[in-house]
Design a protein around this motif. Structure first.
Motif, PDB file in Angstrom:
ATOM      1  N   ASN A 192      83.570  19.377 -11.549  1.00  0.00           N
ATOM      2  CA  ASN A 192      82.895  18.927 -10.230  1.00  0.00           C
ATOM      3  C   ASN A 192      83.560  19.089  -8.935  1.00  0.00           C
ATOM      4  OD1 ASN A 192      82.119  16.792 -12.537  1.00  0.00           O
ATOM      5  ND2 ASN A 192      80.564  18.318 -12.135  1.00  0.00           N
ATOM      6  N   VAL A 193      84.475  20.273  -8.864  1.00  0.00           N
ATOM      7  CA  VAL A 193      85.404  20.263  -7.633  1.00  0.00           C
ATOM      8  C   VAL A 193      84.703  21.248  -6.300  1.00  0.00           C
ATOM      9  CG1 VAL A 193      87.412  19.540  -8.749  1.00  0.00           C
ATOM     10  CG2 VAL A 193      86.725  21.861  -8.644  1.00  0.00           C
ATOM     11  N   VAL A 194      83.493  21.444  -6.673  1.00  0.00           N
ATOM     12  CA  VAL A 194      82.782  22.232  -5.441  1.00  0.00           C
ATOM     13  C   VAL A 194      81.409  21.747  -5.100  1.00  0.00           C
ATOM     14  CG1 VAL A 194      81.547  24.850  -5.376  1.00  0.00           C
ATOM     15  CG2 VAL A 194      83.771  24.588  -6.475  1.00  0.00           C
ATOM     16  N   VAL A 197      86.333  14.281  -3.283  1.00  0.00           N
ATOM     17  CA  VAL A 197      86.879  15.704  -3.778  1.00  0.00           C
ATOM     18  C   VAL A 197      87.481  16.354  -2.891  1.00  0.00           C
ATOM     19  CG1 VAL A 197      86.377  17.886  -4.796  1.00  0.00           C
ATOM     20  CG2 VAL A 197      84.957  15.913  -5.690  1.00  0.00           C
ATOM     21  N   ARG A 198      87.330  16.205  -1.583  1.00  0.00           N
ATOM     22  CA  ARG A 198      88.231  16.640  -0.453  1.00  0.00           C
ATOM     23  C   ARG A 198      89.390  16.247  -0.357  1.00  0.00           C
ATOM     24  NH1 ARG A 198      85.753  19.978   3.415  1.00  0.00           N
ATOM     25  NH2 ARG A 198      87.070  19.281   5.038  1.00  0.00           N
ATOM     26  N   ARG A 199      89.452  14.853  -0.553  1.00  0.00           N
ATOM     27  CA  ARG A 199      90.627  14.425  -0.427  1.00  0.00           C
ATOM     28  C   ARG A 199      91.651  14.915  -1.614  1.00  0.00           C
ATOM     29  NH1 ARG A 199      87.775  10.050   1.453  1.00  0.00           N
ATOM     30  NH2 ARG A 199      87.728   8.993  -0.554  1.00  0.00           N
ATOM     31  N   PHE A 200      91.039  14.817  -2.869  1.00  0.00           N
ATOM     32  CA  PHE A 200      91.642  15.382  -3.997  1.00  0.00           C
ATOM     33  C   PHE A 200      92.336  16.720  -3.787  1.00  0.00           C
ATOM     34  CE2 PHE A 200      90.882  18.375  -7.567  1.00  0.00           C
ATOM     35  CZ  PHE A 200      91.796  17.826  -8.297  1.00  0.00           C
ATOM     36  N   TYR A 201      91.624  17.454  -2.986  1.00  0.00           N
ATOM     37  CA  TYR A 201      92.174  18.795  -2.663  1.00  0.00           C
ATOM     38  C   TYR A 201      93.405  18.626  -1.864  1.00  0.00           C
ATOM     39  CZ  TYR A 201      88.567  22.070  -4.619  1.00  0.00           C
ATOM     40  OH  TYR A 201      87.838  22.950  -5.399  1.00  0.00           O
ATOM     41  N   SER A 202      93.446  17.761  -0.672  1.00  0.00           N
ATOM     42  CA  SER A 202      94.433  17.377   0.178  1.00  0.00           C
ATOM     43  C   SER A 202      95.675  17.059  -0.361  1.00  0.00           C
ATOM     44  CB  SER A 202      94.150  16.392   1.311  1.00  0.00           C
ATOM     45  OG  SER A 202      92.920  16.973   1.729  1.00  0.00           O
ATOM     46  N   TYR A 254      75.595  24.848  -9.655  1.00  0.00           N
ATOM     47  CA  TYR A 254      76.840  25.602  -9.033  1.00  0.00           C
ATOM     48  C   TYR A 254      77.849  24.363  -8.662  1.00  0.00           C
ATOM     49  CZ  TYR A 254      79.134  27.443  -4.714  1.00  0.00           C
ATOM     50  OH  TYR A 254      80.343  27.831  -3.742  1.00  0.00           O
ATOM     51  N   ASP A 255      78.976  24.579  -9.195  1.00  0.00           N
ATOM     52  CA  ASP A 255      80.288  23.616  -9.179  1.00  0.00           C
ATOM     53  C   ASP A 255      81.474  24.356  -9.463  1.00  0.00           C
ATOM     54  OD1 ASP A 255      81.264  21.292  -8.816  1.00  0.00           O
ATOM     55  OD2 ASP A 255      79.792  20.193  -9.800  1.00  0.00           O
ATOM     56  N   GLY A 256      82.326  23.792  -9.841  1.00  0.00           N
ATOM     57  CA  GLY A 256      83.654  24.206 -10.087  1.00  0.00           C
ATOM     58  C   GLY A 256      84.586  23.381 -10.984  1.00  0.00           C
ATOM     59  N   LEU A 257      85.729  24.112 -11.208  1.00  0.00           N
ATOM     60  CA  LEU A 257      86.990  23.339 -12.078  1.00  0.00           C
ATOM     61  C   LEU A 257      88.122  23.760 -11.421  1.00  0.00           C
ATOM     62  CD1 LEU A 257      85.923  24.863 -15.667  1.00  0.00           C
ATOM     63  CD2 LEU A 257      85.807  22.347 -14.900  1.00  0.00           C
TER      64      LEU A 257
END
Ligand code: SAH
Ligand code: DHB
Ligand code: MG
Length: 227
Positions: free
Chosen positions: A166-168, A186-191, A212-215
């Motif tokens: 669920n990263v998208v 999730v945005r902080r996770f990417y940072s 529509y999502d992502g891994l």
């Protein structure tokens, strides 16, 4: 390209490559009958988790967010004899259903299900020295993904693989102004991921029965002492 098309293709892929079986189907049926939300990974995603864990020979797997145990069953199937899956779920109703599903699957002896908020349970897992984990699947509340990533790295060794679902979020992840707390998590996770020198990672957008999502796939290149 419509959602109808995504569904048809997921069905096509699953029909060809993911053989259905009674234990997995009944895990979903029992979960639905108990009123659990159908937010488990799709069958082809479950098989992807299985293949990744199997390919790396994972013997010790950690999952955050059990729900009714669907992804856990896929992960447990990847374990060799003597392997173990630790899975954490905050909701006791979900945990009860998952426990029943593990019994029906016949993996209850290999699955250590912990009930509680993951951020409270993880320190116990560390204190009990249950790590390092070879494979970690992050799929609990998205707000805490930055913390889960830090814990996953802490409980890893060099060579561990971390997968986050669920990263998208329907593309919302690219919207800095989003007011959705899950999106901001999730945005902080990417940072955190981008700034973390002990890992190398990517993320892939997906469409299908989960929308529509992502891994994200994260390889730990440098182990942690606590792992
Ligand atoms: N991995 C599952 C789906 C998990 S859905 C599968 O694919 O089959 C997300 C789950 O995380 C839900 O069951 C929810 O109750 C759980 N969860 C939410 N917040 C949590 C927390 N703080 N700690 C542990 N689990 C949590
Ligand atoms: C939700 C959680 C998930 O893990 C998922 O794959 C889809 C949706 C949710 O909480 O809405
Ligand atoms: Mg998920």
């Amino acid at each position: 390209m419509t959602e109808d098309c995504w569904l048809a293709v997921d069905r096509y892929i699953t029909d060809h490559l993911v053989s259905s079986d009674a234990a997995l189907e009944s895990a979903l049926q029992v979960s639905a009958a108990a009123g659990l939300r159908s937010i488990n990974v799709s069958p082809n995603q479950g098989k992807l988790l299985f293949l990744m864990a199997k390919a790396m020979g994972a013997r010790n797997i950690l999952e955050l967010g059990t729900l009714g145990g669907y992804s856990a069953i896929w992960l447990a199937r990847a374990l060799p004899a003597g392997g173990r899956l630790v899975t954490i779920e905050v909701d006791p109703t979900c945990a009860d259903i998952a426990r029943q599903n593990f019994l029906r699957e016949g993996c209850a002896d290999r699955v250590d299900l912990r009930v509680g908020p993951a951020l409270e349970v993880l320190p116990h897992i560390e204190a009990e020295r249950l790590g390092p984990f070879d494979f970690i699947f992050i799929d609990a509340d998205k707000v805490n993904y930055p913390h889960y990533l830090a814990w996953a790295i802490k409980l890893s060794r060099a060579g561990s693989l971390i997968v986050a679902d669920n990263v998208v979020r329907e593309g919302a992840v690219a919207d800095a102004t989003s007011r959705d707390a899950a999106v901001q998590g999730v945005r902080r996770f990417y940072s955190v991921l981008a700034a973390e020198p002990r890992v190398t990672a990517t993320a892939i957008q997906t469409v299908g029965v989960k929308g529509y999502d992502g891994l994200a796939v994260i390889l730990v290149t440098e182990g942690s002492e606590a792992g």
